[in-house]
Design an enzyme around this catalytic site. Structure first.
Site, PDB file in Angstrom:
ATOM      1  N   SER A 142       0.863  -1.203   0.000  1.00 25.90           N
ATOM      2  CA  SER A 142       0.000   0.000   0.000  1.00 25.90           C
ATOM      3  C   SER A 142       0.890   1.242   0.000  1.00 25.90           C
ATOM      4  O   SER A 142       2.089   1.148   0.299  1.00 25.90           O
ATOM      5  CB  SER A 142      -0.856  -0.021   1.277  1.00 25.90           C
ATOM      6  N   TYR A 155      -3.704  -0.322  10.098  1.00 26.32           N
ATOM      7  CA  TYR A 155      -3.512  -0.649   8.679  1.00 26.32           C
ATOM      8  C   TYR A 155      -2.091  -0.257   8.231  1.00 26.32           C
ATOM      9  O   TYR A 155      -1.402  -1.029   7.564  1.00 26.32           O
ATOM     10  CB  TYR A 155      -4.571   0.083   7.860  1.00 26.32           C
TER      11      TYR A 155
END
Ligand code: NAP
Length: 250
Positions: A142, A155
């Site tokens: 990510s 996250y």
């Protein structure tokens, strides 16, 4: 010979029902691979039919990746049925909220799905790959493998760790014929980002910061996955490939 062709290879994709996982599965099928589609629940949507329409063989397996025993059981079942050449660790979840309000259970949920299951699947499929001297592992990282993000601490931690795991395993397995790499998507229009896209202020802020001037569509991640799964990337190890419309260059 086409260095991107995947004929005769079998790829397992986690989180294959939707978004980037579905797009990766279809791109791998287009490149000639057979697929093992791993879903969270029995409903894998339309993806198995879509892979079948492309002419490849397709199997499905269901496992809650938040449950290590279920992950192990599903992986052993898949391995008993045949070789897996390519592993795409795509499934992931996000829990948004300020760090001061994160409950321990929610923190654990994100780490179990986004990190622990990735490591376990790398172990379970990477072992036979190392023995055979061939394998391709592609983890979905990510932008938050590089940045802290806003109100997504668990996250960001999980995705930083996915980048670290990718590099650590590449160091151990490169000489054994196994390529471990990652794709780091930018901002992609999927369920994962539905909340952000529904907030007109955040949506506009994000879009304005993307040099390409728009969010990505899930199928724009497929080419990078196919590249890293193919012979074209045989000498690529431990790389985290940003597919981000220029976000990190800003
Ligand atoms: P998505 O459509 O929500 O896909 C997530 C997938 O993970 C779904 O197929 C989901 O299955 C599966 N999953 C969730 N919890 C699971 C569990 N406990 N066990 C097994 N499978 C589970 O969102 P996406 O954007 O395509 O996300 C795919 C990956 O890309 C994730 O790792 C995400 O972090 C990463 N990513 C996304 C973006 C973005 O902008 N969208 C950016 C960077 C990275 P069900 O639908 O059946 O629950």
């Amino acid at each position: 010979m086409n260095p991107f062709a995947l004929d005769g290879r079998t790829a397992l994709v986690t989180g294959a029902r939707s978004g980037i996982g579905r797009a990766a599965a279809l791109a791998l099928a287009d490149a000639g691979a057979d697929l093992v589609l791993c879903g969270h629940r029995d409903d894998l949507g339309t993806v198995a039919d879509e892979v079948g329409d492309r002419g490849g063989k397709v199997r499905t397996v269901v496992a809650d990746l938040g449950d290590p025993a279920a992950v192990r059981e599903a992986a052993l079942r898949v391995l008993a049925a045949g070789t897996v050449d390519i592993l795409v660790n795509n499934a992931g979840i996000i829990r948004r909220g300020p760090a001061l309000s994160i409950e321990q259970a929610a923190w654990g949920d994100v780490l179990r799905v986004n990190l622990d299951s990735v490591f376990l699947l790398c172990q379970l499929f990477g072992g036979p790959m190392c023995e055979r001297g061939y394998g391709k592992i592609i983890n979905i990282a990510s932008m938050l493998s590089f940045q802290g993000g806003i109100n997504v601490a668990s996250y960001a931690v999980s995705k930083h760790a996915v980048a670290g795991l990718t590099r650590a395993l590449a160091n151990e397995w490169a000489a054994r014929g196994v390529n471990v790499n990652a794709v780091a998507p930018g901002y992609v229009a999927t369920a994962n980002t539905a909340e952000l896209r529904a907030d007109p202020v955040r949506e506009a802020e994000i879009r304005a910061r993307i040099p390409a001037g728009r969010w990505a569509q899930p199928d724009e991640m497929g080419g990078a996955v196919v590249f890293l799964a193919s012979a074209a990337a045989d000498y690529v190890h431990g790389h985290v490939l940003a597919v981000d419309g220029g976000w990190l260059s800003r």
